[in-house]
Scaffold this motif. Structure first.
Motif, PDB file in Angstrom:
ATOM      1  N   PHE A 142      -4.304  -1.599  -7.687  1.00 24.79           N
ATOM      2  CA  PHE A 142      -5.390  -0.607  -7.872  1.00 24.79           C
ATOM      3  C   PHE A 142      -4.130   0.311  -6.508  1.00 24.79           C
ATOM      4  N   SER A 143      -3.085   0.342  -4.943  1.00 24.38           N
ATOM      5  CA  SER A 143      -2.208   0.958  -4.787  1.00 24.38           C
ATOM      6  C   SER A 143      -2.144   2.294  -5.817  1.00 24.38           C
ATOM      7  N   GLY A 144      -0.962   1.517  -6.824  1.00 28.13           N
ATOM      8  CA  GLY A 144      -0.070   2.235  -7.942  1.00 28.13           C
ATOM      9  C   GLY A 144      -1.007   2.725  -8.367  1.00 28.13           C
ATOM     10  N   GLN A 145      -2.103   3.203  -8.320  1.00 24.48           N
ATOM     11  CA  GLN A 145      -2.849   3.783  -9.403  1.00 24.48           C
ATOM     12  C   GLN A 145      -3.690   5.284  -8.706  1.00 24.48           C
ATOM     13  N   LYS A 146      -2.535   6.330  -8.453  1.00 21.86           N
ATOM     14  CA  LYS A 146      -2.766   7.299  -7.517  1.00 21.86           C
ATOM     15  C   LYS A 146      -4.218   8.631  -7.550  1.00 21.86           C
ATOM     16  N   ASN A 147      -5.093   7.465  -9.348  1.00 18.92           N
ATOM     17  CA  ASN A 147      -6.169   8.936  -9.629  1.00 18.92           C
ATOM     18  C   ASN A 147      -7.090   8.044  -9.196  1.00 18.92           C
TER      19      ASN A 147
ATOM     20  N   GLU B  69      -7.846  -1.528   0.961  1.00 22.35           N
ATOM     21  CA  GLU B  69      -7.539  -1.380   1.821  1.00 22.35           C
ATOM     22  C   GLU B  69      -6.320  -0.900   0.555  1.00 22.35           C
ATOM     23  N   SER B  70      -6.300  -0.983  -0.564  1.00 17.49           N
ATOM     24  CA  SER B  70      -4.868  -0.140  -1.620  1.00 17.49           C
ATOM     25  C   SER B  70      -5.493   1.528  -1.407  1.00 17.49           C
ATOM     26  N   GLU B  71      -6.790   2.304  -0.869  1.00 16.91           N
ATOM     27  CA  GLU B  71      -6.720   3.285  -0.449  1.00 16.91           C
ATOM     28  C   GLU B  71      -6.107   3.636   0.970  1.00 16.91           C
ATOM     29  N   GLY B  72      -5.612   2.288   1.681  1.00 20.55           N
ATOM     30  CA  GLY B  72      -5.377   2.993   3.165  1.00 20.55           C
ATOM     31  C   GLY B  72      -6.634   3.062   3.917  1.00 20.55           C
ATOM     32  N   ASN B  73      -7.676   3.015   3.554  1.00 20.17           N
ATOM     33  CA  ASN B  73      -8.876   2.610   4.375  1.00 20.17           C
ATOM     34  C   ASN B  73      -9.299   1.367   4.757  1.00 20.17           C
TER      35      ASN B  73
ATOM     36  N   GLN C 171       0.914  -1.632  -0.106  1.00 18.15           N
ATOM     37  CA  GLN C 171       0.367  -0.163   0.051  1.00 18.15           C
ATOM     38  C   GLN C 171       0.608   0.392  -0.230  1.00 18.15           C
ATOM     39  N   LYS C 172       2.034   1.157   0.721  1.00 16.57           N
ATOM     40  CA  LYS C 172       2.769   2.466   0.607  1.00 16.57           C
ATOM     41  C   LYS C 172       3.422   2.426  -0.588  1.00 16.57           C
ATOM     42  N   ALA C 173       3.592   1.284  -1.274  1.00 15.18           N
ATOM     43  CA  ALA C 173       4.677   1.237  -2.151  1.00 15.18           C
ATOM     44  C   ALA C 173       5.863   1.608  -2.822  1.00 15.18           C
ATOM     45  N   ASN C 174       5.786   2.554  -2.992  1.00 12.86           N
ATOM     46  CA  ASN C 174       7.814   2.989  -2.816  1.00 12.86           C
ATOM     47  C   ASN C 174       8.579   3.588  -1.465  1.00 12.86           C
TER      48      ASN C 174
END
Length: 466
Positions: free
Chosen positions: A273-278, A348-352, A64-67
């Motif tokens: 999903f996590s990598g897609q910030k839009n 979860e990909s949105e951090g919710n 989820q934090k990706a980078n």
């Protein structure tokens, strides 16, 4: 590696695992007793008590934090979680065995817990590879280790190990997976895992860790209740042979969905999903994923439910024919059952994490209540109907949640949400005992409607067909 290639890698991996599992279950069905299946199901369900401390929590955080920069903190947390889980589950298994006098559960739980301790570092390696889109590496090792775990149970069963046949080899499989992923990380991402020293553990308080990751801990616990809670509750209420029949039928039908949730969802879609910030694009990707779920798997599960009795009788004769009600109902309800896993992955990909915990918590409560209602009857038919009814109500209710969440998403929601609704119509027809020919006709109509919707959503293009 693109998301399409990643999905293909995990689908191939899932196919290999499913094939190995199917071969294993065919042979185990001849060599193992209903009691052995029941005892293994109960031992597996005891993992609920250690579910709060799954190392996969760390994998979710890192993806989820990706980078985000990797820290030794995550390794420390993962090790602590696995040790706590081992001690908690193993001692509860001892207590449960003393109460029920099923002493073999102690040994089964020991091997399961030992494999989980070795698993402490594996989610960190996986997260690193998935963030860097090395889906093929993760898919390959999952295919190898899980297939080996299924097939290794066969010689164990032939040797007469009964319930231990399922687990005695699992620590070895985890050791192999550790070294494979470690090598892959060094080769493709130049990632080296930092092994903490004893003094590093002193800098972290468990209470602070619980507070920081409370929602993820809750999600892990509720998810385990959804998957395994029915065995635990039924183990306290019904005869061991009924548990064996239920576990056999559940395993036979649910393996495909579990491979999807653990492979494609956790490993591919969570990362994408996590990598897609839009947010708008992420929601469109979610809708298309949901559409593919029902287009591809809906007709497959429905067809399997129709022919499952013939398949069961052809392979095992009438040995496991009593479990047919479990198999048919779980095949029919499967796409709606998977809705919550897709929606949870989006949250979860949105951090919710809190919304995800509420979602899975509702599912866990429903599974527990349905198991309790069915369990008091001590009848396999009513147990199966009770579980089916819950998944039906829960799945259909999630459609309204999805509609509200994606209210302003580009694309025609009504068309996409009509997929599960039309599928609901199909499995209702199953209860009218349609002939195979008539049922096939309904499936063809469903496929035509689904392809039309897919075309309007842009998932199918005429220039590609030409």
């Amino acid at each position: 590696m693109s998301v399409v290639k990643g999905v293909i890698s995990f689908i191939l991996s899932a196919f290999i695992i499913k094939l190995a599992s199917f071969i294993s279950q065919i042979i185990l069905g001849f060599y193992l007793s209903k009691e052995a299946f029941g005892l293994y199901g109960i031992a597996l369900s005891l993992n609920i008590f250690g579910a709060c401390f799954q190392s996969t929590i760390i994998q979710k955080i890192l993806i989820q934090k990706a980078n985000a920069v990797y820290s030794i903190k995550f390794t420390i947390i993962s090790i602590c979680f696995r040790i706590i889980s081992f001690l908690l589950v193993f001692f509860i298994a001892i207590a449960y065995s003393l109460i029920t006098e099923y002493y073999v559960i102690i040994l089964v739980s020991f091997f399961l817990c030992a494999a989980d301790v070795i698993n402490a570092f594996i989610p960190i390696f996986k997260a690193n590879l998935l963030i860097n889109a090395r889906y093929d590496c993760v898919a390959k090792v999952e295919a190898q280790t899980r297939s080996a775990a299924h097939l290794a149970a066969i010689p164990n069963a032939i040797l007469g190990l009964e319930a231990l046949s399922f687990v005695i080899h699992k620590p070895i499989c985890q050791i192999y997976e550790y070294f494979f992923l470690k090598s892959a990380c060094l080769k493709f991402t130049n990632f080296k895992l930092k092994i903490p020293e004893f003094r590093d553990f002193k800098s972290y308080k468990l209470s602070n860790i619980f507070l920081e990751y409370k929602w993820l801990i809750a999600i892990a616990f509720f998810t385990t209740v959804v998957v395994q809670g029915d065995y635990l509750i039924l183990g306290l209420l019904v005869d061991i042979e009924i548990i064996g029949l239920y576990f056999f039928g559940y395993t036979f039908s649910v393996q495909i969905s579990n491979l999807i949730t653990s492979s494609v969802l956790s490993n591919v879609l969570m990362a994408e999903f996590s990598g897609q910030k839009n947010e708008a694009k992420r929601n469109v990707l979610f809708l298309n994923s949901l559409l593919i779920l029902f287009l591809a798997l809906g007709p497959i599960f429905y067809t399997l439910s129709i022919f499952s009795e013939k398949i069961l009788y052809f392979i095992w004769g009438d040995v496991w024919i009593q479990s047919i009600i479990v198999i048919k109902l779980f095949f029919i309800i499967m796409p709606l059952r998977l809705l919550s896993a897709f929606l949870r992955t989006l949250f979860e990909s949105e951090g919710n994490w809190r919304e995800s915990a509420y979602l899975v918590g509702a599912g866990a409560l429903g599974v527990s209540f349905a198991s309790l209602i069915g369990g008091v009857t001590n009848d396999l038919f009513y147990i199966s109907v009770s579980m089916f009814t819950w998944y039906l109500i829960y799945g259909l209710s999630l459609l309204f949640i999805i509609g509200q969440k994606l209210e302003h998403t580009e694309g025609n929601k009504i068309l996409i949400l009509s997929i599960p609704l039309s599928y609901s119509f199909l499995f209702i027809l199953e209860f009218f005992h349609l002939s195979a020919l008539l049922a096939s006709a309904f499936i063809m109509v469903y496929i035509v409607i689904s392809l039309t919707i897919a075309y309007k959503q842009g998932l199918i293009k005429l220039d590609v067909i030409k």
